[in-house]
Design a protein around this motif. Sequence first.
Motif, PDB file in Angstrom:
ATOM      1  N   ILE A   1       8.441   7.155   2.659  1.00 42.75           N
ATOM      2  CA  ILE A   1       7.564   8.329   2.655  1.00 42.75           C
ATOM      3  C   ILE A   1       8.361   9.627   2.517  1.00 42.75           C
ATOM      4  N   VAL A   2       9.515   9.708   3.186  1.00 41.45           N
ATOM      5  CA  VAL A   2      10.213  11.008   3.249  1.00 41.45           C
ATOM      6  C   VAL A   2      11.383  11.138   2.268  1.00 41.45           C
ATOM      7  N   ALA A   3      11.929  10.017   1.788  1.00 36.69           N
ATOM      8  CA  ALA A   3      13.178  10.158   1.036  1.00 36.69           C
ATOM      9  C   ALA A   3      13.264   9.352  -0.250  1.00 36.69           C
ATOM     10  N   SER A   4      12.234   8.606  -0.587  1.00 38.97           N
ATOM     11  CA  SER A   4      12.362   7.732  -1.748  1.00 38.97           C
ATOM     12  C   SER A   4      11.950   8.442  -3.040  1.00 38.97           C
ATOM     13  N   LYS A   5      12.272   7.783  -4.148  1.00 43.62           N
ATOM     14  CA  LYS A   5      12.000   8.356  -5.470  1.00 43.62           C
ATOM     15  C   LYS A   5      10.488   8.433  -5.735  1.00 43.62           C
ATOM     16  N   GLU A   6      10.045   9.551  -6.279  1.00 44.66           N
ATOM     17  CA  GLU A   6       8.614   9.734  -6.560  1.00 44.66           C
ATOM     18  C   GLU A   6       8.186   8.874  -7.742  1.00 44.66           C
ATOM     19  N   LEU A   7       6.937   8.394  -7.675  1.00 44.44           N
ATOM     20  CA  LEU A   7       6.375   7.618  -8.780  1.00 44.44           C
ATOM     21  C   LEU A   7       5.559   8.536  -9.678  1.00 44.44           C
ATOM     22  N   GLN A   8       5.760   8.418 -10.987  1.00 43.13           N
ATOM     23  CA  GLN A   8       4.973   9.219 -11.929  1.00 43.13           C
ATOM     24  C   GLN A   8       3.631   8.564 -12.211  1.00 43.13           C
TER      25      GLN A   8
ATOM     26  N   GLU B   1       1.019   5.083 -10.991  1.00 46.77           N
ATOM     27  CA  GLU B   1       0.823   3.964 -10.061  1.00 46.77           C
ATOM     28  C   GLU B   1       1.078   2.634 -10.767  1.00 46.77           C
ATOM     29  N   PRO B   2       1.881   1.735 -10.151  1.00 46.37           N
ATOM     30  CA  PRO B   2       2.137   0.429 -10.781  1.00 46.37           C
ATOM     31  C   PRO B   2       0.877  -0.431 -10.770  1.00 46.37           C
ATOM     32  N   ASN B   3       0.697  -1.198 -11.831  1.00 48.45           N
ATOM     33  CA  ASN B   3      -0.481  -2.082 -11.893  1.00 48.45           C
ATOM     34  C   ASN B   3      -0.314  -3.283 -10.970  1.00 48.45           C
ATOM     35  N   TYR B   4       0.881  -3.846 -10.948  1.00 42.44           N
ATOM     36  CA  TYR B   4       1.089  -5.074 -10.175  1.00 42.44           C
ATOM     37  C   TYR B   4       2.292  -4.934  -9.239  1.00 42.44           C
ATOM     38  N   ALA B   5       3.435  -5.493  -9.618  1.00 45.42           N
ATOM     39  CA  ALA B   5       4.577  -5.554  -8.697  1.00 45.42           C
ATOM     40  C   ALA B   5       4.956  -4.176  -8.170  1.00 45.42           C
ATOM     41  N   THR B   6       5.207  -4.110  -6.867  1.00 43.74           N
ATOM     42  CA  THR B   6       5.557  -2.849  -6.223  1.00 43.74           C
ATOM     43  C   THR B   6       6.981  -2.442  -6.589  1.00 43.74           C
ATOM     44  N   PRO B   7       7.190  -1.215  -7.058  1.00 48.13           N
ATOM     45  CA  PRO B   7       8.553  -0.782  -7.401  1.00 48.13           C
ATOM     46  C   PRO B   7       9.409  -0.600  -6.155  1.00 48.13           C
ATOM     47  N   MET B   8      10.663  -1.059  -6.258  1.00 50.69           N
ATOM     48  CA  MET B   8      11.568  -0.989  -5.109  1.00 50.69           C
ATOM     49  C   MET B   8      12.939  -0.521  -5.565  1.00 50.69           C
ATOM     50  N   ALA B   9      13.575   0.329  -4.748  1.00 53.16           N
ATOM     51  CA  ALA B   9      14.960   0.714  -5.014  1.00 53.16           C
ATOM     52  C   ALA B   9      15.859  -0.464  -4.639  1.00 53.16           C
ATOM     53  N   ALA B  10      17.089  -0.427  -5.078  1.00 57.64           N
ATOM     54  CA  ALA B  10      18.020  -1.525  -4.785  1.00 57.64           C
ATOM     55  C   ALA B  10      18.300  -1.613  -3.297  1.00 57.64           C
TER      56      ALA B  10
ATOM     57  N   MET C   1       0.817  -1.229   0.000  1.00 59.86           N
ATOM     58  CA  MET C   1       0.000   0.000   0.000  1.00 59.86           C
ATOM     59  C   MET C   1       0.844   1.269   0.000  1.00 59.86           C
ATOM     60  N   THR C   2       1.962   1.272   0.742  1.00 58.40           N
ATOM     61  CA  THR C   2       2.695   2.522   0.974  1.00 58.40           C
ATOM     62  C   THR C   2       3.092   3.248  -0.325  1.00 58.40           C
ATOM     63  N   PRO C   3       3.669   2.583  -1.331  1.00 57.15           N
ATOM     64  CA  PRO C   3       4.010   3.323  -2.557  1.00 57.15           C
ATOM     65  C   PRO C   3       2.786   3.918  -3.245  1.00 57.15           C
ATOM     66  N   ARG C   4       1.645   3.261  -3.109  1.00 58.45           N
ATOM     67  CA  ARG C   4       0.426   3.745  -3.767  1.00 58.45           C
ATOM     68  C   ARG C   4      -0.239   4.850  -2.942  1.00 58.45           C
ATOM     69  N   LEU C   5      -0.077   4.800  -1.619  1.00 55.79           N
ATOM     70  CA  LEU C   5      -0.644   5.853  -0.769  1.00 55.79           C
ATOM     71  C   LEU C   5       0.159   7.149  -0.885  1.00 55.79           C
TER      72      LEU C   5
ATOM     73  N   ARG D   1       5.391   6.905  -3.948  1.00 54.89           N
ATOM     74  CA  ARG D   1       6.850   6.748  -3.922  1.00 54.89           C
ATOM     75  C   ARG D   1       7.193   5.264  -3.940  1.00 54.89           C
ATOM     76  N   GLU D   2       8.352   4.922  -4.537  1.00 57.53           N
ATOM     77  CA  GLU D   2       8.760   3.522  -4.547  1.00 57.53           C
ATOM     78  C   GLU D   2       9.339   3.127  -3.181  1.00 57.53           C
ATOM     79  N   ILE D   3       9.337   1.822  -2.909  1.00 63.67           N
ATOM     80  CA  ILE D   3       9.877   1.336  -1.633  1.00 63.67           C
ATOM     81  C   ILE D   3      11.341   1.742  -1.519  1.00 63.67           C
ATOM     82  N   TYR D   4      11.727   2.248  -0.358  1.00 64.37           N
ATOM     83  CA  TYR D   4      13.056   2.831  -0.164  1.00 64.37           C
ATOM     84  C   TYR D   4      14.169   1.820  -0.411  1.00 64.37           C
ATOM     85  N   SER D   5      14.035   0.597   0.143  1.00 67.88           N
ATOM     86  CA  SER D   5      15.135  -0.360   0.023  1.00 67.88           C
ATOM     87  C   SER D   5      14.637  -1.801  -0.050  1.00 67.88           C
TER      88      SER D   5
END
Length: 488
Positions: free
Chosen positions: A470-477, A479-488, A377-381, A384-388
């Motif tokens: 929430i505070v430091a990750s890359k912004e999403l342009q 919303e992903p349809n399926y798999a949640t985007p994550m930074a390395a 939920m967090t990236p969609r709320l 932003r993509e998951i921080y790590s």
Amino acid sequence: MQSDSALEYDYSIAKLFLFATIAFGIVGLLLGVIVAFQLAFPSLNYLAGEFGTFGRLRPLHTNGIIYGFTLSGIWASWYYIGQRVLKISYNEYPFLKFIGHLHFWLYIVLMLLAVISLFAGLNQSKEYSELIWPLDLLVVIVWVLWGVSLFGSMGVRREQTIYISLWYFIATFVAISALYIFNNLSIPTYLVSGVGSVLHSISLYAGTNDAMVQWWFGHNAVAFVFTSGIIALIYYFLPKESGQPIFSYKLTLFSFWGLMFVYIWAGSHHLIYSTVPDWMQTMGSIFSVVLILPSWGTAVNMLLTMKGQWHQLKESPLIKFLILASTWYMLATLEGPIQSIKSVNALAHFTDWIIGHVHDAALGWVGFTIIAACYHMTPRLFKREIYSKKIMDMQFWIQTTAIILYFSSMWIAGITQGMMWRATDEFGSLAYSFIDTVTVLIPYYVIRAIGGAMYLIGFIMFAYNIIMTIVASKELQKEPNYATPMAA
């Protein structure tokens, strides 16, 4: 009214419950770790006077996990899932939005009052239902507000089909409504007779009847909070995250109705070898064993949803959490019925094996599903993509190891206890005193406490990852349809 394509969901309530999930998770787990170390090292009971004793902290731990962490996770998911599967937005319905916010803030007030009263030792001595009678009334108000949100949202839906997750939310609402009220029917002694404290009450039931009503509720708090509420989550988040349809609709129907008809009658297995009628004890055993079928129906349906997609386990730690949660559910729902068989229960009852059973379900099934739901939920709320992804992976392995340490130590400790309590010498006298069994168990209690501490460390990593998302990750342009985007 907005058209379907222009719907902008209002996530303000889901965000509040997400923060509550994390806060109650940390507090509830920390209290669990403290009481686990107290059992291993009893002198820790006296570090904070009466307020730090096991008797005060244990109800805070159980209430914090069941009604704080778990319900917050369920409600965060409801306020997220509900709008999406019903095709509505709270922006369109200010009344439903108001009810949702009122639901959250009254719930927080209730939880704060619960913490204060339990710390103060105000407790009506019913497991999982310890709150004093004025707070029981507030529980009813909070629950009714959720019902207004649930059925009000369905009343204005655009989507005619009621998605599976909502079946389980409805079951949770209806069952707990009836069970909580019946179990907490009591007489405030001061208001009726002028005797005692205004906060004190006595149960409307007596003796064996009180025990039967208590465990009708107690086991079904597990059934309709820890089970049906969590199944609602996994039926949405696993197919959504994996991009796979649910394996079988027929199996879904079978497992839902099977669970509804069977689970509610299994609670009397808590009273085997007690003063309740023997036929009722037997009924509890039989219904518990039958319960394997619908429980495994759900778990198998989840695992087969990943058919042909098992490579996702290597690619996504979020899928790992969801799949291992289903596996823990299978283990817990096989172990519980085995423990309810009378001959096994004679060995297991009152031992730490029961504690192990509860925690492989709570930590593995409930904890992992809610953690995965929050990660989805967090990236969609917050867009932003998951921080790590690395932190997620590390958290997964630390917490998995923690659960294994926890339940394996409690299995060994419990079976050891049961065997020592039953052992007799050649004259038929008990071979061991109670303190002998306590001494033998201390190493296992230390392992359990270490496992609990590791699970807490993993949860703190989870909280850090969510906050940094929430505070430091890359912004999403988009919303992903399926798999949640994550930074390395």
